[in-house]
Design a protein around this motif. Structure first.
Motif, PDB file in Angstrom:
ATOM      1  N   THR A  22       0.862  -1.177   0.000  1.00  0.00           N
ATOM      2  CA  THR A  22       0.000   0.000   0.000  1.00  0.00           C
ATOM      3  C   THR A  22       0.900   1.229   0.000  1.00  0.00           C
ATOM      4  O   THR A  22       1.796   1.351   0.846  1.00  0.00           O
ATOM      5  CB  THR A  22      -0.915   0.013   1.238  1.00  0.00           C
ATOM      6  OG1 THR A  22      -1.687  -1.190   1.246  1.00  0.00           O
ATOM      7  CG2 THR A  22      -1.846   1.212   1.224  1.00  0.00           C
ATOM      8  N   SER A  24       1.091   5.665  -0.692  1.00  0.00           N
ATOM      9  CA  SER A  24       0.358   6.927  -0.767  1.00  0.00           C
ATOM     10  C   SER A  24       1.189   7.910  -1.571  1.00  0.00           C
ATOM     11  O   SER A  24       2.422   7.854  -1.556  1.00  0.00           O
ATOM     12  CB  SER A  24       0.078   7.499   0.618  1.00  0.00           C
ATOM     13  OG  SER A  24      -0.904   6.727   1.266  1.00  0.00           O
ATOM     14  N   THR A  35      -4.222   6.946  -2.216  1.00  0.00           N
ATOM     15  CA  THR A  35      -3.624   5.714  -1.709  1.00  0.00           C
ATOM     16  C   THR A  35      -3.855   4.617  -2.731  1.00  0.00           C
ATOM     17  O   THR A  35      -4.953   4.498  -3.278  1.00  0.00           O
ATOM     18  CB  THR A  35      -4.237   5.340  -0.346  1.00  0.00           C
ATOM     19  OG1 THR A  35      -3.954   6.399   0.580  1.00  0.00           O
ATOM     20  CG2 THR A  35      -3.652   4.055   0.192  1.00  0.00           C
ATOM     21  N   THR A  37      -2.904   0.364  -3.969  1.00  0.00           N
ATOM     22  CA  THR A  37      -2.374  -0.952  -3.639  1.00  0.00           C
ATOM     23  C   THR A  37      -1.882  -1.579  -4.936  1.00  0.00           C
ATOM     24  O   THR A  37      -2.479  -1.381  -6.004  1.00  0.00           O
ATOM     25  CB  THR A  37      -3.429  -1.874  -2.992  1.00  0.00           C
ATOM     26  OG1 THR A  37      -4.528  -2.017  -3.877  1.00  0.00           O
ATOM     27  CG2 THR A  37      -3.886  -1.327  -1.651  1.00  0.00           C
ATOM     28  N   ARG A 110       3.125   2.575   2.928  1.00  0.00           N
ATOM     29  CA  ARG A 110       2.295   2.481   4.125  1.00  0.00           C
ATOM     30  C   ARG A 110       2.331   1.082   4.730  1.00  0.00           C
ATOM     31  O   ARG A 110       2.391   0.937   5.936  1.00  0.00           O
ATOM     32  CB  ARG A 110       0.871   2.883   3.799  1.00  0.00           C
ATOM     33  CG  ARG A 110       0.843   4.339   3.301  1.00  0.00           C
ATOM     34  CD  ARG A 110      -0.523   4.826   3.111  1.00  0.00           C
ATOM     35  NE  ARG A 110      -1.236   4.739   4.371  1.00  0.00           N
ATOM     36  CZ  ARG A 110      -1.987   5.687   4.863  1.00  0.00           C
ATOM     37  NH1 ARG A 110      -2.105   6.808   4.215  1.00  0.00           N
ATOM     38  NH2 ARG A 110      -2.628   5.530   5.980  1.00  0.00           N
ATOM     39  N   SER A 111       2.269   0.033   3.869  1.00  0.00           N
ATOM     40  CA  SER A 111       2.280  -1.329   4.399  1.00  0.00           C
ATOM     41  C   SER A 111       2.633  -2.327   3.299  1.00  0.00           C
ATOM     42  O   SER A 111       2.598  -2.002   2.120  1.00  0.00           O
ATOM     43  CB  SER A 111       0.920  -1.697   4.996  1.00  0.00           C
ATOM     44  OG  SER A 111      -0.055  -1.785   3.974  1.00  0.00           O
ATOM     45  N   SER A 113       1.480  -6.398   2.784  1.00  0.00           N
ATOM     46  CA  SER A 113       0.711  -7.520   3.319  1.00  0.00           C
ATOM     47  C   SER A 113       1.302  -8.826   2.830  1.00  0.00           C
ATOM     48  O   SER A 113       1.482  -9.023   1.633  1.00  0.00           O
ATOM     49  CB  SER A 113      -0.748  -7.436   2.866  1.00  0.00           C
ATOM     50  OG  SER A 113      -1.312  -6.243   3.315  1.00  0.00           O
TER      51      SER A 113
END
Length: 148
Positions: A22, A24, A35, A37, A110-111, A113
């Motif tokens: 993720t 941004s 944002t 993905t 941001r992340s 997964s």
């Protein structure tokens, strides 16, 4: 046996192509933020930027949090040419460590997964009776005591 457990653990980690990062992005002039993905191998567009995700990694849940993604960011110029603005790892917990330095745009991670195996070579499982043979020599059985 340990080798088999390690091989099983390696298979259970999320393959790179199935991880999801993720990101941004911010246009500093207009204030527009978005944002996105994407999976490694995919790209996203934001205004004149093209962001290619090459990899993403994150630490296991029980370890101190560190999340990073390897990104390549290009800017589309007038006439269709592209200029590479950034190529490298960005870290969610330290966005200033390797930032995109651009007058008009900010991009940050941001992340990431991904899943981790539930067992590995050092996994201790409780609740089961462990059946193991010791390599130590056994003491001789006590001789029956002489009867009086």
């Amino acid at each position: 046996m340990i080798l088999l457990a390690f091989a099983a653990a390696a298979v259970a980690v999320t393959p790179m192509a199935e991880r999801v990062v993720t990101l941004s992005a911010l246009n500093k002039r207009s204030g527009r933020a978005e944002t996105f993905t994407a999976k490694p191998g995919e790209q996203v567009s934001f205004d004149a930027l093209t962001v290619r995700v090459r990899a993403c990694e994150t630490t296991r849940p029980e370890e101190p949090k560190l999340t990073g993604a390897f990104l390549q960011i290009d800017e589309r110029l007038r006439g269709g040419a592209a200029r590479r603005l950034y190529s490298g790892w960005m870290y969610a917990e330290s966005p200033s460590l390797h930032p995109l330095e651009h007058a008009l745009y900010d991009v940050w991670v941001r992340s990431c997964s991904m899943r981790f195996p539930a067992v590995g070579p050092d996994t201790v499982v409780s609740g089961r009776a462990a059946k193991s043979e010791s390599s130590a020599k056994k003491s001789p059985e006590a001789a029956s005591a002489p009867s009086n």
